[in-house]
Design a protein around this motif. Structure first.
Motif, PDB file in Angstrom:
ATOM      1  N   GLU A 255     -21.973 -50.329 -41.595  1.00 22.02           N
ATOM      2  CA  GLU A 255     -21.417 -49.202 -40.841  1.00 22.02           C
ATOM      3  C   GLU A 255     -20.454 -48.388 -41.705  1.00 22.02           C
ATOM      4  O   GLU A 255     -20.455 -47.169 -41.673  1.00 22.02           O
ATOM      5  N   LYS A 256     -19.645 -49.088 -42.488  1.00 21.60           N
ATOM      6  CA  LYS A 256     -18.716 -48.369 -43.368  1.00 21.60           C
ATOM      7  C   LYS A 256     -19.490 -47.583 -44.422  1.00 21.60           C
ATOM      8  O   LYS A 256     -19.116 -46.471 -44.788  1.00 21.60           O
TER       9      LYS A 256
ATOM     10  N   LYS B  59     -22.347 -46.272 -44.049  1.00 23.88           N
ATOM     11  CA  LYS B  59     -22.900 -45.079 -43.393  1.00 23.88           C
ATOM     12  C   LYS B  59     -21.874 -43.953 -43.396  1.00 23.88           C
ATOM     13  O   LYS B  59     -22.204 -42.798 -43.610  1.00 23.88           O
ATOM     14  N   GLU B  60     -20.628 -44.326 -43.137  1.00 21.69           N
ATOM     15  CA  GLU B  60     -19.565 -43.301 -43.159  1.00 21.69           C
ATOM     16  C   GLU B  60     -19.462 -42.683 -44.544  1.00 21.69           C
ATOM     17  O   GLU B  60     -19.334 -41.468 -44.695  1.00 21.69           O
ATOM     18  N   ILE B  61     -19.508 -43.546 -45.554  1.00 22.99           N
ATOM     19  CA  ILE B  61     -19.400 -43.047 -46.926  1.00 22.99           C
ATOM     20  C   ILE B  61     -20.605 -42.164 -47.247  1.00 22.99           C
ATOM     21  O   ILE B  61     -20.468 -41.108 -47.861  1.00 22.99           O
TER      22      ILE B  61
ATOM     23  N   LYS C 275     -15.144 -38.410 -36.299  1.00 25.71           N
ATOM     24  CA  LYS C 275     -16.236 -39.381 -36.222  1.00 25.71           C
ATOM     25  C   LYS C 275     -15.889 -40.340 -35.087  1.00 25.71           C
ATOM     26  O   LYS C 275     -14.731 -40.715 -34.928  1.00 25.71           O
TER      27      LYS C 275
ATOM     28  N   TRP D 296     -12.460 -38.063 -52.535  1.00 28.78           N
ATOM     29  CA  TRP D 296     -12.606 -39.091 -51.494  1.00 28.78           C
ATOM     30  C   TRP D 296     -11.269 -39.372 -50.815  1.00 28.78           C
ATOM     31  O   TRP D 296     -11.160 -39.422 -49.590  1.00 28.78           O
TER      32      TRP D 296
ATOM     33  N   SER E   7     -16.383 -55.490 -34.168  1.00 29.40           N
ATOM     34  CA  SER E   7     -17.041 -54.600 -35.118  1.00 29.40           C
ATOM     35  C   SER E   7     -17.099 -53.208 -34.517  1.00 29.40           C
ATOM     36  O   SER E   7     -17.104 -53.039 -33.304  1.00 29.40           O
ATOM     37  N   SER E   8     -17.168 -52.216 -35.371  1.00 28.10           N
ATOM     38  CA  SER E   8     -17.280 -50.863 -34.831  1.00 28.10           C
ATOM     39  C   SER E   8     -18.574 -50.227 -35.311  1.00 28.10           C
ATOM     40  O   SER E   8     -19.070 -50.532 -36.392  1.00 28.10           O
ATOM     41  N   PHE E   9     -19.117 -49.384 -34.482  1.00 28.91           N
ATOM     42  CA  PHE E   9     -20.413 -48.787 -34.765  1.00 28.91           C
ATOM     43  C   PHE E   9     -20.279 -47.275 -34.754  1.00 28.91           C
ATOM     44  O   PHE E   9     -19.901 -46.673 -33.746  1.00 28.91           O
ATOM     45  N   LEU E  10     -20.591 -46.695 -35.894  1.00 29.11           N
ATOM     46  CA  LEU E  10     -20.484 -45.248 -36.013  1.00 29.11           C
ATOM     47  C   LEU E  10     -21.508 -44.575 -35.116  1.00 29.11           C
ATOM     48  O   LEU E  10     -22.659 -44.966 -35.071  1.00 29.11           O
TER      49      LEU E  10
ATOM     50  N   GLU F  45     -20.528 -54.675 -40.373  1.00 30.62           N
ATOM     51  CA  GLU F  45     -19.360 -53.820 -40.624  1.00 30.62           C
ATOM     52  C   GLU F  45     -19.494 -53.125 -41.977  1.00 30.62           C
ATOM     53  O   GLU F  45     -19.171 -51.942 -42.112  1.00 30.62           O
TER      54      GLU F  45
ATOM     55  N   ARG G 230      -9.010 -50.137 -40.338  1.00 29.92           N
ATOM     56  CA  ARG G 230     -10.340 -49.697 -40.724  1.00 29.92           C
ATOM     57  C   ARG G 230     -10.332 -48.325 -41.390  1.00 29.92           C
ATOM     58  O   ARG G 230     -11.022 -48.087 -42.375  1.00 29.92           O
TER      59      ARG G 230
END
Lengths: 283, 85
Positions: free
Chosen positions: B10-11, B13-15, A265, A130, A273-276, B7, A186
């Motif tokens: 969303e994090k 989801k990345e993981i 990404k 990781w 806030s951030s949105f993937l 948040e 982040r």
């Protein structure tokens, strides 16, 4: 250390493979294998409450799987505790609880008994994977009006930006560096206030904690942060304020290059806030 | 910086993208009701990855939890939210 399906002796570390994980125990005899919790099969999970250190016979331990024995190399053989002490430690722990899948599991237990050090190589390997994963995150946001100069780091860069004569350029530069601060926090848990920055001869700012690249165009700001060199450029087709998040855009108006660019990404940043964006651009 | 529920999701989801080697068809459709094993097909190694990555990303420690206590994405989000308070 190698794992082989060979004859085991008292004090040996043994294991079975269940799915993609291993269950470990200390072999004492065919009638006594000491382990932290039963093998995590569906059946055992259903009947076992809080896992504790217990002894079973080899058949219960194996639950139909192939039993492998740890074959220690020379250095490990020197480090290991005498077999009698391993058995004695394992027996003394019977009844002990406090199981934790990450921090106190069956592998920690056997390593404690054999080497005197509780370790879980499976968890260490996953953690290493990781932490060393390629990171290349691109944050995109609409540049708001009247961005203040408060909270921009490093101070030297803030002073430079404050001296930009064009109000539009100053506003965009302030926002880019604020977006960089957000991205650093982040993606790298880094506070720019404490990060080391220097300016190269060609005028480019670099950070000692991560690589970054900034770009702005048509009212949008973009920041790329990576654990390898990265370069970013907003192309001609970047859309204007408000439309990007829902627009189906067949072209890629963000050009990212660098060693980790295959892991890129994209994040849309809005209201703090951030949105993937699912690894794709605004789809 | 306080982290809100959106948040955290969303994090996560990345993981999940990383835990599943990016093989999920549409990470965007993941929500709090998404089941980790049934819907996403996470294996025990994926779950281990999810938990360890979550510890690293959020600076928390998972105590007294088994992998099977988390059925949905929402269960993990809630646990993280509690630990961050």
């Amino acid at each position: 250390m190698k794992w082989e399906p060979v004859q085991c002796r008292a004090g040996d570390m043994i294991r079975i493979r269940l799915g993609s994980l291993y269950h470990y125990g200390i072999f004492v005899s065919e009638d006594e294998v000491i382990q932290f919790g039963l093998p995590p099969t569906a059946e055992n999970r259903a009947k076992e409450g809080e896992p504790s250190v217990l002894a079973t016979d080899i058949d219960v331990f194996a639950c139909g799987c192939i039993v492998e024995t740890a074959v220690l190399d020379r250095s490990e053989s020197k480090r290991r505790l005498p077999a009698e002490e391993t058995v004695s430690r394992a027996r003394a722990a019977i009844g002990k609880g406090g199981y934790n899948i990450i921090h106190n599991n069956c592998e920690h237990f056997v390593n404690e008994c054999v080497f005197g050090e509780a370790r879980c190589l499976q968890a260490e390997d996953v953690r290493r994977r990781w932490l060393s994963r390629p990171i290349c995150d691109v944050y995109i946001a609409v540049i708001p009006e009247n961005v203040s100069g408060v909270g921009i780091f490093p101070e030297r860069r803030k002073a430079e930006i404050d001296n930009i004569s064009s109000p539009e350029e100053r506003n965009a530069a302030r926002f880019l560096w604020k977006l960089l601060g957000y991205a650093a926090g982040r993606s790298f848990n880094t506070d720019l206030k404490n990060a080391g920055f220097k300016r190269q001869l060609m005028g480019k700012w670099v950070c000692d904690s991560f690589s970054f690249s900034l770009s702005e165009r048509d009212g949008l700001a973009a920041v790329a942060v990576s654990n390898a060199d990265v370069s970013l450029r907003l192309g001609k087709d970047i859309r204007r304020k408000g439309v990007c998040r829902t627009l189906k855009n067949p072209r890629m108006p963000v050009e990212v290059s660098g060693k980790n660019s295959s892991a890129v990404k994209y994040f849309w940043v809005e209201d703090g806030s951030s949105f993937l964006m699912g690894g794709k651009y605004f789809e | 910086m306080s982290v809100n529920k959106t948040e955290i999701t969303e994090k996560l989801k990345e993981i999940l993208l990383s835990a599943g080697d990016g093989s999920f068809e549409s990470i965007d459709s993941v929500n709090e009701q998404t089941r980790l094993q049934t819907d996403l097909g996470l294996t025990s190694v994926n779950m281990l990855y999810l938990i360890i990555a979550t510890e690293e990303e959020f600076g928390i420690r998972f105590d007294n939890v088994g992998m099977n206590e988390f059925k949905t994405v929402g269960d993990v989000v809630e646990y993280i939210g509690e630990r961050l308070q």
